[in-house]
Write a protein that holds these residues in place. Structure first.
Motif, PDB file in Angstrom:
ATOM      1  N   TYR A   6       0.836  -1.196   0.000  1.00 39.16           N
ATOM      2  CA  TYR A   6       0.000   0.000   0.000  1.00 39.16           C
ATOM      3  C   TYR A   6       0.874   1.250   0.000  1.00 39.16           C
ATOM      4  CZ  TYR A   6      -3.134  -3.508   2.117  1.00 39.16           C
ATOM      5  OH  TYR A   6      -3.846  -4.641   2.400  1.00 39.16           O
ATOM      6  N   TYR A  22      -3.107   0.438  -3.932  1.00 38.91           N
ATOM      7  CA  TYR A  22      -2.981  -0.845  -3.243  1.00 38.91           C
ATOM      8  C   TYR A  22      -2.706  -1.939  -4.260  1.00 38.91           C
ATOM      9  CZ  TYR A  22      -5.330  -5.152  -1.492  1.00 38.91           C
ATOM     10  OH  TYR A  22      -5.671  -6.436  -1.167  1.00 38.91           O
ATOM     11  N   PHE A  23      -1.711  -2.770  -3.998  1.00 43.06           N
ATOM     12  CA  PHE A  23      -1.383  -3.923  -4.815  1.00 43.06           C
ATOM     13  C   PHE A  23      -1.621  -5.187  -4.000  1.00 43.06           C
ATOM     14  CE2 PHE A  23       0.834  -1.801  -8.287  1.00 43.06           C
ATOM     15  CZ  PHE A  23       1.271  -0.620  -7.706  1.00 43.06           C
ATOM     16  N   PRO A  69      -4.234  -3.463  -9.552  1.00 40.74           N
ATOM     17  CA  PRO A  69      -4.138  -2.601  -8.372  1.00 40.74           C
ATOM     18  C   PRO A  69      -5.382  -1.731  -8.196  1.00 40.74           C
ATOM     19  CG  PRO A  69      -2.728  -1.779 -10.141  1.00 40.74           C
ATOM     20  CD  PRO A  69      -3.237  -3.118 -10.583  1.00 40.74           C
ATOM     21  N   LYS A 115      -6.373   1.719  -7.679  1.00 42.09           N
ATOM     22  CA  LYS A 115      -5.774   3.039  -7.876  1.00 42.09           C
ATOM     23  C   LYS A 115      -6.712   4.165  -7.461  1.00 42.09           C
ATOM     24  CE  LYS A 115      -3.305   1.440 -12.020  1.00 42.09           C
ATOM     25  NZ  LYS A 115      -3.031   1.730 -13.446  1.00 42.09           N
ATOM     26  N   ARG A 149       4.456  -2.280  -9.449  1.00 41.29           N
ATOM     27  CA  ARG A 149       5.085  -3.242  -8.555  1.00 41.29           C
ATOM     28  C   ARG A 149       5.642  -4.352  -9.414  1.00 41.29           C
ATOM     29  NH1 ARG A 149       2.477  -6.696  -3.485  1.00 41.29           N
ATOM     30  NH2 ARG A 149       4.474  -7.195  -2.528  1.00 41.29           N
ATOM     31  N   SER A 194       8.107  -1.842  -5.184  1.00 41.38           N
ATOM     32  CA  SER A 194       7.159  -0.921  -5.813  1.00 41.38           C
ATOM     33  C   SER A 194       7.800   0.452  -5.977  1.00 41.38           C
ATOM     34  CB  SER A 194       5.894  -0.794  -4.971  1.00 41.38           C
ATOM     35  OG  SER A 194       4.999   0.142  -5.534  1.00 41.38           O
TER      36      SER A 194
END
Lengths: 114, 115
Positions: free
Chosen positions: B33, B48-49, B55, B57, B69, B75
């Protein structure tokens, strides 16, 4: 939408006094709740978390918090403040249907007077 | 590694320049994050991945912001044509498998100053 409200952007207590930092949340589903602490020029450190087990949660450094569903609150307390507790404290909520994304409150800065 | 590592710790850049901020999560953490913390503000979610999923976004404030990432690990957050309002501390966090009941581990942040 879920949100977190921290009452009081700044709280000042005397050393040895009770610490009470207030947090209220809004959520239509059972939340996971967290308290983080940020010391000056450092990242955030997890103090404690509520994940639907015991409603009274004990954390590090003598802090604890109680989840009260009827009041939608998760206030942080410590019986006796220490000078080293001076820091910024953040309450956060996470929902299982939000992929674990944390929504943070605005933070409360705690000052401890000698 | 033992913790979440962010670099650089401090970055001063001129308005209009591009910057890249790096985050090395804890080994094995699948979720990563990015948050932004501006002076006097709370923490603003950016991106957030989670594993190989697309992700989230939803928190990126403008199209000048992007993140990637690579290999499910490191990342990079890129800010193009920086503006003074981009000045903030950018925090990275990771968790395993997601933040749901585990909480995040945060890095110490990158303090970005745009002059």
């Amino acid at each position: 939408a879920q949100s977190v409200t921290q009452l009081g952007s700044h709280v000042s207590v005397s050393e040895g006094a009770l610490v009470l930092l207030r947090c209220n949340y809004s959520s239509s589903v059972p939340p996971y709740l967290f308290w983080y602490v940020q010391y000056p020029n450092q990242g955030l450190q997890l103090l404690l978390k509520y994940t639907s087990a015991a409603t009274l949660v004990k954390g590090i450094n003598g802090f604890e918090a109680e989840f009260k569903k009827s009041e939608t609150s998760f206030h942080l307390t410590k019986p006796s403040a220490h000078m080293s507790d001076a820091a910024e404290y953040f309450c956060a909520v996470s929902l299982y249907n939000q992929g674990g994304k944390l929504i943070f409150g605005q933070g409360t800065e705690l000052s401890v007077k000698p | 590694g033992a913790g979440v590592s962010q670099s650089p710790s401090n970055k001063v850049t001129e308005k209009g320049k591009d910057v890249e901020l790096r985050c090395d999560p804890i080994s094995g953490h699948t979720a990563l994050y990015w948050y932004r913390q501006s002076l006097g503000q709370g923490l603003e979610f950016l991106i957030y991945f989670q594993g190989n999923s697309a992700p989230d976004k939803s928190g990126l404030p403008s199209d000048r912001f992007s993140a990637e990432r690579t290999g499910g690990s490191v990342s990079t957050l890129t800010i193009q044509r920086t503006q003074q309002e981009d000045s903030a501390v950018y925090l990275c966090a990771s968790s395993s498998p997601t933040g749901l009941g585990y909480g995040y581990t945060f890095g110490s942040g990158t303090r970005l100053t745009v002059v």
